[in-house]
Design a protein around this motif. Structure first.
Motif, PDB file in Angstrom:
ATOM      1  N   THR A 161      50.026  36.121  43.244  1.00  0.00           N
ATOM      2  CA  THR A 161      50.096  37.002  42.079  1.00  0.00           C
ATOM      3  C   THR A 161      51.397  37.796  42.187  1.00  0.00           C
ATOM      4  O   THR A 161      51.687  38.350  43.246  1.00  0.00           O
ATOM      5  CB  THR A 161      48.899  37.973  42.090  1.00  0.00           C
ATOM      6  OG1 THR A 161      47.702  37.198  42.085  1.00  0.00           O
ATOM      7  CG2 THR A 161      48.910  38.909  40.893  1.00  0.00           C
ATOM      8  N   HIS A 175      49.725  35.606  37.167  1.00  0.00           N
ATOM      9  CA  HIS A 175      48.405  35.612  37.786  1.00  0.00           C
ATOM     10  C   HIS A 175      48.408  34.644  38.957  1.00  0.00           C
ATOM     11  O   HIS A 175      49.086  33.612  38.921  1.00  0.00           O
ATOM     12  CB  HIS A 175      47.335  35.192  36.773  1.00  0.00           C
ATOM     13  CG  HIS A 175      47.045  36.258  35.769  1.00  0.00           C
ATOM     14  ND1 HIS A 175      46.248  37.339  36.054  1.00  0.00           N
ATOM     15  CD2 HIS A 175      47.471  36.425  34.503  1.00  0.00           C
ATOM     16  CE1 HIS A 175      46.181  38.124  34.988  1.00  0.00           C
ATOM     17  NE2 HIS A 175      46.924  37.602  34.039  1.00  0.00           N
ATOM     18  N   THR A 179      43.215  38.451  42.453  1.00  0.00           N
ATOM     19  CA  THR A 179      42.770  38.563  41.055  1.00  0.00           C
ATOM     20  C   THR A 179      43.140  39.914  40.452  1.00  0.00           C
ATOM     21  O   THR A 179      43.322  40.904  41.161  1.00  0.00           O
ATOM     22  CB  THR A 179      41.240  38.396  40.941  1.00  0.00           C
ATOM     23  OG1 THR A 179      40.611  39.454  41.683  1.00  0.00           O
ATOM     24  CG2 THR A 179      40.782  37.046  41.481  1.00  0.00           C
ATOM     25  N   GLN A 180      43.238  39.910  39.120  1.00  0.00           N
ATOM     26  CA  GLN A 180      43.467  41.157  38.379  1.00  0.00           C
ATOM     27  C   GLN A 180      42.358  42.159  38.713  1.00  0.00           C
ATOM     28  O   GLN A 180      42.619  43.352  38.898  1.00  0.00           O
ATOM     29  CB  GLN A 180      43.458  40.839  36.882  1.00  0.00           C
ATOM     30  CG  GLN A 180      43.693  42.065  36.014  1.00  0.00           C
ATOM     31  CD  GLN A 180      43.682  41.706  34.530  1.00  0.00           C
ATOM     32  OE1 GLN A 180      44.015  40.583  34.154  1.00  0.00           O
ATOM     33  NE2 GLN A 180      43.294  42.650  33.705  1.00  0.00           N
ATOM     34  N   GLU A 181      41.120  41.648  38.840  1.00  0.00           N
ATOM     35  CA  GLU A 181      39.993  42.532  39.126  1.00  0.00           C
ATOM     36  C   GLU A 181      40.182  43.249  40.466  1.00  0.00           C
ATOM     37  O   GLU A 181      39.926  44.453  40.585  1.00  0.00           O
ATOM     38  CB  GLU A 181      38.682  41.728  39.157  1.00  0.00           C
ATOM     39  CG  GLU A 181      38.166  41.308  37.774  1.00  0.00           C
ATOM     40  CD  GLU A 181      38.821  40.034  37.235  1.00  0.00           C
ATOM     41  OE1 GLU A 181      39.822  39.556  37.817  1.00  0.00           O
ATOM     42  OE2 GLU A 181      38.333  39.512  36.215  1.00  0.00           O
ATOM     43  N   SER A 182      40.631  42.524  41.488  1.00  0.00           N
ATOM     44  CA  SER A 182      40.761  43.189  42.795  1.00  0.00           C
ATOM     45  C   SER A 182      41.962  44.135  42.800  1.00  0.00           C
ATOM     46  O   SER A 182      41.934  45.174  43.461  1.00  0.00           O
ATOM     47  CB  SER A 182      40.812  42.180  43.942  1.00  0.00           C
ATOM     48  OG  SER A 182      41.850  41.279  43.752  1.00  0.00           O
ATOM     49  N   THR A 265      39.984  26.445  42.492  1.00  0.00           N
ATOM     50  CA  THR A 265      41.397  26.791  42.649  1.00  0.00           C
ATOM     51  C   THR A 265      42.025  25.978  43.766  1.00  0.00           C
ATOM     52  O   THR A 265      43.133  25.462  43.631  1.00  0.00           O
ATOM     53  CB  THR A 265      41.533  28.303  42.938  1.00  0.00           C
ATOM     54  OG1 THR A 265      40.879  29.012  41.896  1.00  0.00           O
ATOM     55  CG2 THR A 265      42.981  28.728  42.997  1.00  0.00           C
ATOM     56  N   ASN A 292      38.533  36.633  36.821  1.00  0.00           N
ATOM     57  CA  ASN A 292      38.836  36.339  38.223  1.00  0.00           C
ATOM     58  C   ASN A 292      39.938  35.277  38.349  1.00  0.00           C
ATOM     59  O   ASN A 292      40.942  35.349  37.668  1.00  0.00           O
ATOM     60  CB  ASN A 292      37.563  35.923  38.967  1.00  0.00           C
ATOM     61  CG  ASN A 292      36.601  37.093  39.092  1.00  0.00           C
ATOM     62  OD1 ASN A 292      37.011  38.163  39.527  1.00  0.00           O
ATOM     63  ND2 ASN A 292      35.377  36.917  38.684  1.00  0.00           N
ATOM     64  N   LEU A 293      39.743  34.294  39.240  1.00  0.00           N
ATOM     65  CA  LEU A 293      40.767  33.266  39.420  1.00  0.00           C
ATOM     66  C   LEU A 293      40.910  32.379  38.184  1.00  0.00           C
ATOM     67  O   LEU A 293      41.898  31.643  38.061  1.00  0.00           O
ATOM     68  CB  LEU A 293      40.446  32.416  40.658  1.00  0.00           C
ATOM     69  CG  LEU A 293      40.668  33.119  42.002  1.00  0.00           C
ATOM     70  CD1 LEU A 293      40.039  32.304  43.141  1.00  0.00           C
ATOM     71  CD2 LEU A 293      42.157  33.337  42.277  1.00  0.00           C
ATOM     72  N   ARG A 295      41.763  33.312  35.331  1.00  0.00           N
ATOM     73  CA  ARG A 295      42.997  33.700  34.625  1.00  0.00           C
ATOM     74  C   ARG A 295      44.197  32.925  35.163  1.00  0.00           C
ATOM     75  O   ARG A 295      45.026  32.432  34.405  1.00  0.00           O
ATOM     76  CB  ARG A 295      43.286  35.187  34.824  1.00  0.00           C
ATOM     77  CG  ARG A 295      42.247  36.115  34.266  1.00  0.00           C
ATOM     78  CD  ARG A 295      42.654  37.545  34.647  1.00  0.00           C
ATOM     79  NE  ARG A 295      41.504  38.411  34.764  1.00  0.00           N
ATOM     80  CZ  ARG A 295      40.995  39.117  33.752  1.00  0.00           C
ATOM     81  NH1 ARG A 295      41.549  39.055  32.562  1.00  0.00           N
ATOM     82  NH2 ARG A 295      39.938  39.878  33.933  1.00  0.00           N
ATOM     83  N   ALA A 296      44.297  32.844  36.487  1.00  0.00           N
ATOM     84  CA  ALA A 296      45.421  32.131  37.108  1.00  0.00           C
ATOM     85  C   ALA A 296      45.310  30.634  36.823  1.00  0.00           C
ATOM     86  O   ALA A 296      46.312  29.954  36.588  1.00  0.00           O
ATOM     87  CB  ALA A 296      45.455  32.394  38.608  1.00  0.00           C
TER      88      ALA A 296
END
Ligand code: TXA
Ligand code: MG
Length: 313
Positions: A161, A175, A179-182, A265, A292-293, A295-296
């Motif tokens: 990221t 991304h 993750t964006q969330e973490s 992933t 979570n993943l 998005r990436a």
């Protein structure tokens, strides 16, 4: 080999990198030329620990020290104002340098032994599918590099990221494995996070080129598996979980039967490669859940499906 100015492909937890001494302009130039990468696309600088990585940044805000302590070694690249020691070629003339401490014993041992920061993009020809095994690297770049360290398949399977720290609130430019969330759990809400699903992708990071990660076989994204399948001789499917009617595909890759993002992933790029090599005329996929993943994964999937937006960088 690194100290002598050579190019060494090495495993990280994300993907294989193509490394050279970041302080040696000729070695850096060789990386661009081996990848046929346009010079406007900057390279990430890798170091063995946070102290050494951050020593190449001019200003290190407290937030960077906190992020480094929490996420390094790991799949997070921090953009910080570069010191003069980092050649302009590495950052493509940009004022910030991308810094990262990879989480892989081979990478860390190599970085310690080399005694210099290592500039490394993913070890694939520009715009093509990223490598998650040493064989992938050999197939695509074997004739252009000095050495590959074989550390087996990469654990995470997609790139780090990329996080820009100010001005303003931090924002994600790519991304990836963190993750964006973490990140938001650590930093609070991030600013205007880029969406791979947007029509046009803003190019704040040169690596946000719309077309990237491309297989040679055409790739189409269907809204859902209920959509009508295109009429082609041989159809390939790339699915997160098992799609209805798997018999409609001549070749099908299911990334995670149980819907596990980590497993999906880790398998994504290898599955795309294997579909590409299977001789199908078209690969179809559906979007991942955009959390979570996912998005990436959507970011990689949509860029892999995109048509070229420019010619030859
Ligand atoms: O996981 C990874 O990040 C892998 C492993 C080898 O560390 N490396 C990797 O490098 O993916 P590469 O070059 O394939 O992608 C680097 C991304 C590109 O999108 C680039 O534009 C962006 O990071 N980037 C690097 N330095 C930057 C900078 N100074 N400013 C803005 N974007 C930057
Ligand atoms: Mg890359």
């Amino acid at each position: 080999m690194i100290r002598a100015g050579g190019l060494v492909a090495f495993p990280t937890e994300t993907v294989y990198g193509l490394g050279g001494n970041a302080l040696d302009v000729e070695a850096v130039a060789r990386i661009f030329s081996a990848k046929e990468r346009p010079h406007f696309d900057p390279l990430i600088v890798h170091a063995a620990d946070a102290e050494s990585a951050l020593s190449f940044a001019r200003d290190v805000p407290d937030i960077a020290i906190g992020l480094a302590a929490h996420f390094w070694p790991g799949p997070l690249t921090l953009l910080l104002p570069k010191k003069d020691a980092i050649p302009d070629l590495v950052t493509a003339g940009l004022p910030d340098v991308g810094l990262r401490v990879p989480d892989h014993p081979f990478a860390l041992a190599m970085l310690r032994e080399a005694g210099c920061p290592v500039a490394a993009p993913s070890a694939n020809p520009f715009g093509r599918v990223s490598p998650t095994t040493a064989i992938h690297v050999m197939e695509q770049l074997g004739h252009r590099i000095d050495m590959v360290l074989d550390g087996g398949p990469c654990r995470v399977g997609i790139e780090s990221t990329v996080l820009r720290l100010g001005p303003g609130r931090p924002s994600i430019l790519r991304h990836g494995g963190v993750t964006q969330e973490s990140l938001e759990a650590f930093l609070g809400p991030l600013e205007s996070v880029t969406s791979p699903l947007a029509e046009t992708v803003p190019q704040t990071s040169p690596g946000q080129l719309l077309q990237h990660y491309s297989p040679r076989t055409p790739l189409s994204i269907l809204p859902t598996w209920d959509a009508a399948l295109p009429e082609v001789k041989k159809l390939g499917g790339l699915a997160f979980q098992a799609p209805p009617c798997p018999e409609r595909f001549d070749r099908l890759e299911v990334l995670s039967p149980t819907g596990d993002f980590v497993e999906a992933t880790a398998r994504f790029f290898a599955a795309l490669r294997s579909l590409d090599a299977s001789g199908v005329d078209l690969i179809v996929a559906t979007p991942f859940p955009q959390v979570n993943l996912g998005r990436a994964l959507n970011d990689r999937l949509f860029r892999a499906a995109a048509k070229a937006q420019y010619i030859d960088g």
